[in-house]
Write an enzyme that holds these catalytic residues in place. Structure first.
Site, PDB file in Angstrom:
ATOM      1  N   GLU A  47       0.862  -1.173   0.000  1.00 61.87           N
ATOM      2  CA  GLU A  47       0.000   0.000   0.000  1.00 61.87           C
ATOM      3  C   GLU A  47       0.901   1.226   0.000  1.00 61.87           C
ATOM      4  O   GLU A  47       1.723   1.397   0.900  1.00 61.87           O
ATOM      5  CB  GLU A  47      -0.929   0.019   1.217  1.00 61.87           C
ATOM      6  N   ASP A  58      -5.609   9.658   9.366  1.00 56.98           N
ATOM      7  CA  ASP A  58      -4.257   9.285   9.768  1.00 56.98           C
ATOM      8  C   ASP A  58      -3.860   9.933  11.085  1.00 56.98           C
ATOM      9  O   ASP A  58      -4.167  11.099  11.344  1.00 56.98           O
ATOM     10  CB  ASP A  58      -3.254   9.672   8.680  1.00 56.98           C
ATOM     11  N   TYR A 173     -10.588  -3.541   3.486  1.00 55.90           N
ATOM     12  CA  TYR A 173      -9.686  -3.166   4.577  1.00 55.90           C
ATOM     13  C   TYR A 173     -10.558  -2.893   5.802  1.00 55.90           C
ATOM     14  O   TYR A 173     -11.258  -1.888   5.863  1.00 55.90           O
ATOM     15  CB  TYR A 173      -8.928  -1.916   4.144  1.00 55.90           C
TER      16      TYR A 173
END
Length: 262
Positions: A47, A58, A173
């Site tokens: 990734e 994030d 994911y």
């Protein structure tokens, strides 16, 4: 068969290791070398993060990686060029771009998909593009033989899981915890229960990430997941290294994680 599907087929029930790094961190000239270092350590899929100024999903570690890359003016076209360079010597390891929608939107979905395919990208995960808004982008990706990869959160309702299942290609994911990348407090038993429930709807492999920081956690997650995704811990290793030692340190850590998973 796509490179991602072929990767999982080769593993034949063994679990995939999917490491994440940010393109351009710590320097654009090092990214392709670090990608090869990931493969040397045992990465099954890479990734590759596209630097973005407002990375809402994030944590601080990957935020700093984006900031370092953006200081070098690394944009989406630069990331595609890095993948193309990687493909000159590696034609088998799948590469999934992970980032945010705005740079893709600005380039244009069809143009981005065509350029990504030409560069050798295999899948695209846009963090802030929910399935309800993803039809146009997904269609462009699929038309270019690219896999749209979606996030599923612990709070995702069953109706949305079914919608994601209709669109997902390559793998999904699963975000293992409520919070940003690199957060702690990972509940292994809860992840196992959630994955078991997801399998009633999801036909593609299920990768698990967010909060996986060491070999022991990676091993525990691999009991029930099809793939283990590790990002912040690897980016920390890059952050702590010099440009001369980054590849060696990254390869060693990936090898440690790969040896641990089932």
């Amino acid at each position: 068969m796509s490179r991602i599907a072929a990767c999982f087929a080769r593993l034949d029930g063994k679990k995939a290791l999917i490491p994440f790094i940010t393109a351009g961190d710590p320097h654009p000239a090092l990214t392709v070398e670090l990608m090869h270092g990931l493969v040397d350590g045992g990465a099954d899929i890479i990734e590759l993060g596209v630097p973005f100024s407002d990375p809402m999903a994030d944590g601080p570690v990957i935020q700093r990686a984006s900031e370092r890359a953006l200081l070098h003016k690394v944009g989406l076209r630069d990331v595609l060029a890095m993948v193309a360079q990687f493909r000159q010597t590696n034609t088998t390891t799948p590469v999934v771009l992970m980032g945010y929608l705005n740079p893709v939107f600005v380039m244009g979905y069809a143009s981005f998909a065509a350029q990504a395919r030409e560069a050798g990208v295999d899948g695209v995960l846009t963090v802030d593009c929910p399935p309800e808004e993803a039809a146009e982008l997904s269609a462009a990706l699929i038309a270019a033989d690219l896999d749209p990869v979606f996030l599923i959160a612990p709070t995702t309702p069953e109706a949305r899981v079914r919608e994601i299942a209709r669109h997902a290609r390559g793998y999904v994911y699963y975000v293992s915890l409520k919070g940003v990348t690199g957060a702690g407090n990972l509940d292994i038993d809860d992840v196992a229960r959630k994955i078991a429930a997801l399998r009633a709807h999801i036909q593609v492999p299920i990768g698990v990430g967010f909060g996986i920081r060491d070999a022991a956690t990676a091993k525990a997650i691999s009991v029930t997941a099809d793939a283990v995704v590790v990002g912040s811990r690897l980016v920390q290793e890059i952050e702590a290294a010099t440009e001369q030692t980054a590849k060696e340190r990254l390869t060693g850590l990936v090898a440690e994680l790969k040896a641990a998973i089932l």
